[in-house]
Design an enzyme around this catalytic site. Structure first.
Site, short mmCIF file in Angstrom:
data_model
loop_
_atom_site.label_atom_id
_atom_site.label_comp_id
_atom_site.label_asym_id
_atom_site.label_seq_id
_atom_site.Cartn_x
_atom_site.Cartn_y
_atom_site.Cartn_z
N LYS A 147 0.83 -1.22 0.00
CA LYS A 147 0.00 0.00 0.00
C LYS A 147 0.86 1.25 0.00
O LYS A 147 0.56 2.23 -0.69
CB LYS A 147 -0.86 0.05 1.28
N ASP B 11 6.87 3.82 6.20
CA ASP B 11 6.24 4.21 4.93
C ASP B 11 6.47 5.70 4.63
O ASP B 11 6.51 6.10 3.47
CB ASP B 11 4.74 3.92 4.95
N GLU C 149 -3.25 6.76 3.67
CA GLU C 149 -3.13 5.30 3.68
C GLU C 149 -3.55 4.77 5.05
O GLU C 149 -3.04 5.23 6.06
CB GLU C 149 -1.67 4.93 3.39
N ASP D 273 -10.03 -5.93 10.26
CA ASP D 273 -9.35 -5.89 11.56
C ASP D 273 -10.20 -5.06 12.52
O ASP D 273 -10.68 -3.97 12.14
CB ASP D 273 -7.98 -5.18 11.47
N LYS E 249 -14.29 -9.77 -14.69
CA LYS E 249 -14.94 -10.52 -13.61
C LYS E 249 -14.85 -9.72 -12.29
O LYS E 249 -15.86 -9.55 -11.59
CB LYS E 249 -14.25 -11.87 -13.48
N CYS F 232 25.43 7.39 13.60
CA CYS F 232 24.95 7.52 14.98
C CYS F 232 25.72 6.59 15.92
O CYS F 232 26.88 6.85 16.21
CB CYS F 232 23.44 7.31 15.03
N HIS G 96 21.57 11.17 11.06
CA HIS G 96 21.13 10.09 10.17
C HIS G 96 20.94 10.60 8.74
O HIS G 96 19.83 11.03 8.39
CB HIS G 96 19.78 9.53 10.66
N GLU H 69 20.61 8.98 6.16
CA GLU H 69 19.72 8.08 5.39
C GLU H 69 18.28 8.57 5.31
O GLU H 69 17.56 8.21 4.38
CB GLU H 69 19.77 6.66 5.97
N1 GLN Z 1 22.18 4.71 21.35
C1 GLN Z 1 22.85 5.86 20.90
C2 GLN Z 1 22.26 7.13 21.49
O1 GLN Z 1 21.19 7.12 22.02
C3 GLN Z 1 22.79 5.95 19.38
C4 GLN Z 1 21.42 6.09 18.82
C5 GLN Z 1 21.33 5.78 17.35
O2 GLN Z 1 22.20 5.11 16.79
N2 GLN Z 1 20.27 6.21 16.71
O3 GLN Z 1 22.90 8.15 21.49
#
Ligand code: GLN
Length: 536
Positions: A21, A75, A145, A152, A227, A385, A511, A513
């Site tokens: 979805k 998502d 979504e 459910d 169908k 991190c 992060h 990503e």
């Molecule tokens: N555990 C570590 C912190 O709290 C790193 C957290 C993570 O990798 N997102 O700082």
């Protein structure tokens, strides 16, 4: 207030979960955006947790973090990667959050003595949360979504809320229902009955789907479409095949071929002569599907048996690989399985290594061993991190000789707390939503690998952590060859470290990503992948 020009598209799922979805919603969103419309996508999650931030990744996969610091469903990552636009707290609603709001209101006396009930109070709060997005920005389309599967128990209030909303929105709303059309090998036949039953379940709740998206392993022929159309009260053109694809990034193209965007516009009485321009998207797909080179990257983490736990990292690798026309094989390395004995076998052939984010001390020793290996063997390294924090611990122990240096997360009594709890975290008791979350600025040092990747000094990246680099060790670390290459200037936090005397060794507290998209593969992942390619 409802803006009469905004159109709502409600997406439900039937028969089984995991039909895609999120990907279908993101693909439809992409097609509408490429037709020139403004679109946002929202996810309603029927569980009682207020957000997935406190859930184990094995339960829920990755927790995705937005710029405004919301811990959300993965998502939302797909929505951002497909649409190349930021989502926010308002884009993810859970039953926990709905009830929390209603109960807080009740305690304040806002309901003036009324009995507080699922209908209308919970359903009204759901409707308010759906329409909140419209207050923020004038969207042409809001795609909502609904998580889970129709039938459910926990999804019922959501289904009822969107049923009511359709009428309140003067038909500026449609329902798309995703189902499964299974292939029975013994009968050599595709079966439509589960779809019929699933639509029947929706009808019992008062909802007639306008469009059916049928997930299938084999092509659905015209006869079967007829169908399904006949037995489910939909037009034949509104039966859309969603055949298994090699990559999720093919789905917008497949949905365009099936005419999903066209039928959506037709059902919503929206004229649009512009055809979606997917040139950039196709260029990306071409890079992904016709690579000129191949490399292997290791990803060390403790949830490697569930790759959804690192969804955004693996998608970021795919984006960077497609941009560089390079096929990237990812070897998932369980940090608990790394030992002195197998270290070289597991790592020596890799072009580069990523050490993943994480919490708690399980698997830490394996991460430290792996980092020592790539540091000593000049293999490109990206620590994210906890991956950055373990790189600092490894360097402190093995290069500077600070015995038992550690993060106070792993050892609260360590003699050398090179990573320590942030001041604002001390004394916090509640676990939910209390980390350092969301976007923060960072200033990069010139002439570093990280600067060369971003090609600018001021960046903003998303965070999710409680611990930080301990500045009392900064001088010692820098003298010995691990420098702070990125700083948050407001509170003097080290956000990035690197070893200048290494091919490419970068650790980041944030992060990256969460911000890689198809349109804009993330510069740090691209920089890392390039270093890996050069390390053949
Ligand atoms: N555990 C570590 C912190 O709290 C790193 C957290 C993570 O990798 N997102 O700082």
């Amino acid at each position: 207030m409802t803006n009469s020009s905004t159109k709502y598209i409600f997406v439900t799922g039937g028969v089984t979960s995991s039909l895609g979805k999120g990907i279908v919603s993101a693909s439809l969103g992409k097609l509408l955006v490429e037709r020139g419309h403004s679109v946002t996508i929202q996810k309603l999650d029927p569980y009682i947790n207020v957000d997935p931030g406190t859930m184990n990744p094995y339960e829920h996969g990755e927790c995705y973090v937005t710029d405004d610091g919301a811990e959300t469903d993965l998502d939302l990552g797909h929505y951002e990667r497909f649409l190349n636009h930021s989502t926010s707290q308002a884009n993810n609603v859970t039953t926990g959050r709905i009830y929390q709001t209603v109960i807080e209101k009740e305690r304040k006396g806002d309901y003036l003595g009324k009995t507080v009930q699922i209908i209308p109070h919970i359903t009204d709060e759901i409707k308010r949360r759906i329409q909140i997005l419209e207050e923020k920005k004038d969207f042409d389309f809001i795609i909502t979504e609904i998580g889970g599967t129709v039938g459910d128990i926990e999804a019922l209030p959501y289904i009822e809320a969107v049923r009511q909303l359709k009428w309140e929105l003067d038909n500026n709303a449609i329902f798309i229902h995703l189902t499964l059309v299974p292939f029975l090998a013994a009968a050599a036949e595709l079966k439509t009955k589960p779809t019929q039953h699933s639509v029947k379940t929706l009808l019992e709740a008062g909802i007639q789907p306008d469009i059916l998206v049928c997930r299938t392993e084999h092509a659905i022929n015209e006869k079967i479409k007829h169908k399904i159309a006949k037995f489910c009260n939909v037009e034949k053109d509104a039966v859309i095949q969603s055949i298994d694809a090699k990559t999720i990034y093919e789905v917008p193209i497949l949905m365009q071929k099936e005419g999903l965007d066209k039928i959506v516009l037709k059902k919503l009485n929206t004229k649009c002569n512009k055809t979606p321009n997917l040139l950039k998207w196709k260029k990306f797909l071409n890079g992904l599907q016709n690579p000129k080179k191949e490399i292997t990257i290791g990803l060390v983490g403790k949830y490697v048996s569930l790759q959804d736990a690192y969804k955004s990292i693996s998608e970021s690798i795919i984006h960077a690989g497609a941009k560089k026309c390079c096929k990237i094989n990812v070897e998932w390395i369980d940090s608990e399985g790394v030992s002195m004995k197998n270290l070289s076998d597991k790592l020596n052939h890799l072009n580069g290594l990523i050490v993943a984010p994480g919490f708690g001390d399980r698997g830490i020793d394996g991460k430290i061993l792996a980092i020592k290996f790539v540091r000593e063997n000049n293999i490109p390294f990206l620590g994210i991190c906890l991956g950055m924090q373990t790189a600092v611990i490894e360097f402190s122990r093995n290069v500077i000789g600070l015995k038992n240096a550690n993060s106070t997360e792993m050892d609260s009594k360590t003699k050398h707390p090179v990573i320590d709890l942030m001041n604002e975290q001390k004394g916090l008791k509640n676990k939910g939503g209390t980390m350092r979350l969301g976007a923060y600025e960072c200033k990069l040092k010139l002439k570093t690998n990280i600067y060369n990747a971003y090609k600018k000094t001021n960046i903003s990246e998303r965070h999710r952590h409680r611990y930080e680099f301990n500045n009392s060790y900064l001088e010692k670390l820098e003298k010995n060859g691990l420098i702070a290459s990125g700083i948050n200037q407001k509170n003097n936090l080290v956000e990035a470290v690197e070893i200048p005397n290494h091919k490419w060794f970068v650790g980041v507290q944030f992060h990256p990503e969460y911000k890689s998209t198809v349109d804009k593969p993330h510069p740090l992942f691209c920089g890392f992948v390039e270093a890996c390619i050069n390390n053949k």
